[in-house]
Scaffold this motif. Structure first.
Motif, PDB file in Angstrom:
ATOM      1  N   ILE A  54      -3.999  -0.496   0.933  1.00 32.12           N
ATOM      2  CA  ILE A  54      -2.723  -0.220   1.605  1.00 32.12           C
ATOM      3  C   ILE A  54      -2.175  -1.561   2.085  1.00 32.12           C
ATOM      4  N   HIS A  55      -1.073  -2.166   1.951  1.00 30.61           N
ATOM      5  CA  HIS A  55      -0.452  -3.109   2.543  1.00 30.61           C
ATOM      6  C   HIS A  55       1.097  -2.759   2.755  1.00 30.61           C
ATOM      7  N   PHE A  56       1.701  -3.286   3.774  1.00 30.25           N
ATOM      8  CA  PHE A  56       3.059  -3.161   4.507  1.00 30.25           C
ATOM      9  C   PHE A  56       3.287  -1.750   4.624  1.00 30.25           C
ATOM     10  N   ASN A  67      -0.459  -7.402   7.429  1.00 28.02           N
ATOM     11  CA  ASN A  67       1.056  -7.138   6.919  1.00 28.02           C
ATOM     12  C   ASN A  67       1.345  -5.657   7.086  1.00 28.02           C
TER      13      ASN A  67
END
Lengths: 353, 353
Positions: B82-84, B105
């Motif tokens: 998972i990013h952002f 992030n």
């Protein structure tokens, strides 16, 4: 950049080893050395592949005398590799730029003294080439096949050469076990300042030899240890040089051409990165200027990497950015990105020349 | 054997990481995760290749919800990457065995707290996955892209999770630069006992990724650092697993099948060693019992290596010896050596089962 542990500088022919000299790469011919034509051919192949120093096995007098004709036909410095029979070293020393002896099998002190005298007269260095698989009996009995045994053998022989007034020396401590190799070099490094010739010996065929040598030599290079090196592969001459140069480049020890940072497999990638990077590798293989470039398939690390890259591509969906020193210079269709990237790289390399 | 630095044991599905657990290998699918069929297919390929844990990129809600159907069709533990957007972690946490977040992030503390709560409720671990290319602004501004910045980010996030009562954690500190990667893991290792997920990120295509990962991960493994690992290759899934397993084997961290010691190119070799070793590699590829074997082309190190090998060949001119545990068991014509060698290896592997 890696901070190298300072060492004494010696010369093998016109190639400096140690001190501020670049870390040189070595290999070994596999022809019968007495076959002058074939040996010269192999040395020329190695030279073309980027090898700095070449070693030839000397198994009898024919090999030893053949080195004269070989030396006249090649440019690379020559090392004669001697086991068992010190008289071959006395003959070879007339023609070559360095003698490698294996203290474990060269015989008694008197024989070593004769080799030292011959090298002194010719002003050529000696490599004390300790192999874990052929330690002197006394060290093998006391320590077994261990890093400590290898170090004890090296120290004993260094002292013997020094006592004879000879210090034009480089040292290798090779084992087929990666950990033992690394331990031996690490233990010996603080004990003298002679240049080290690195190698994991008998590392197998191409793939595992690449992995073993990268682990062993890479670990030492990151420590700042190592002045010249050979990658041992059961394989072809050029492979040894290619892998050696890759280890020097990828460890950061010797930047050389493009260092390409590119994404691994991941569901975020929005382009055919494998094709793009493979094409970039081919089209920039001729560039020697050290450049950091990144070719990234999604936004997660693309901008961060590009900010520190000389030239970068950041792919989006069907298009992407070309960046130079962190600044966007073009926003192009996917098909145009590699061309523009390569032309930016070529311009930068030209400016740096 | 390498002495591993003790770490806490956690579980990703039924795969233990840290403590006395074997060092596991990981990879990542490159399908769009929402494409369940293709993603399941890739996970099965990775499983077959020997991968222990697989990670899928979650770029939107479709990907996150697709993990439910994927999980039902595969055996390997799943990690959601998972990013952002922390909300994707909240959805994915219902279906997977671990959540990887990139603290640089994922957004503010409150968002991280929500992810932690979801993982606490589901009793699954979190990987704090620091990337040098995407540090939090505060650490990037203070330290730049350095090992110190990566460590500062990791420590900040570890403390934040601990303050929320969560310690089911593993850590990665990946940079595209080998030295920076090694430095970061070495600096952080003494500061906690969480298991480490090793990787040099964005290491390029197969050859250079093999060299970079072998240097970086091998150096750390020799230090006793590392509990699970991913080799990042711009290439195919199976390649990542092959290289990861080779690094584990060749560093000595995880013996696996035959460790083949064989001579490099050299004028002393009295046989076609490349063919012999290549044939041996093929015919023994199915053997999982860890055995040390040596296949040597001349007398210099052959006996020394054979003395410590489980099974060995020492070639002479046109013939050679087969040795078992240092004892000569056969003196044969060159053509018969590989057959006898392989049969001795197979017998020994059978006895060890």
């Amino acid at each position: 950049m890696i901070k190298r542990i300072p060492t004494k500088k010696i010369y093998v022919g016109d190639v400096a080893i140690g001190g501020d000299a670049p870390i040189s790469t070595q290999s070994m011919t596999y022809s019968t050395t007495a076959d002058v034509e074939e040996t010269v051919e192999q040395i020329k192949r190695l030279h073309f592949a980027g090898c700095d120093i070449v070693r030839c096995a000397v198994t009898g007098e024919e090999d030893a005398y053949a080195l004269k004709a070989i030396k006249e036909q090649v440019e690379l410095p020559l090392v004669a590799d001697i086991h068992f029979n010190h008289k071959l070293a006395l003959i070879a020393s007339e023609f070559v730029d360095c003698i490698r002896i294996n203290p474990g099998n060269i015989g008694n002190k008197q024989k070593v003294a004769e080799v030292v005298k011959a090298c002194q007269e010719r002003n050529i260095p000696i490599r004390i080439g300790v192999n874990s698989g052929s330690l002197e009996k006394e060290f093998d009995n006391k320590y077994g096949q261990t890093a400590q045994g290898m170090v004890a053998s090296a120290q004993y022989n260094i002292k013997y050469l020094e006592d004879l007034g000879f210090s034009d020396i480089k040292i290798s401590l090779k084992a087929s076990d990666v950990q033992r190799t690394v331990d031996a070099y690490r233990i010996l490094r603080p004990k003298n300042n002679y240049p080290f010739h690195l190698g994991v010996t008998e590392a197998g065929t191409l793939f595992h030899a690449t992995v073993k040598s990268s682990i062993g030599l890479g670990t030492l290079l990151l420590d700042g240890i190592g002045d010249t090196m050979r990658v041992s592969i059961t394989g072809e001459l050029e492979e040894e040089i290619n892998v050696a140069r890759a280890i020097l480049k990828d460890s950061g020890a010797m930047p050389d051409g493009l260092n390409i940072i590119s994404c691994p497999t991941c569901g975020r990638i929005e382009a055919d990165l494998v094709s793009a990077v493979t094409e970039i590798e081919k089209r920039t293989a001729h560039i020697k200027t050290p450049l950091n470039v990144s070719v990234m398939g999604c936004v997660v690390n693309a901008i961060g990497e590009a900010a520190h890259a000389d030239v970068a591509i950041a792919y989006g969906k069907g298009k992407g950015l070309v960046m130079v020193k962190g600044e966007v210079v073009a926003n192009l269709d996917e098909k145009e990105l590699v061309d523009r990237f390569v032309s930016e790289v070529e311009d930068m390399a030209k400016d740096a020349e």
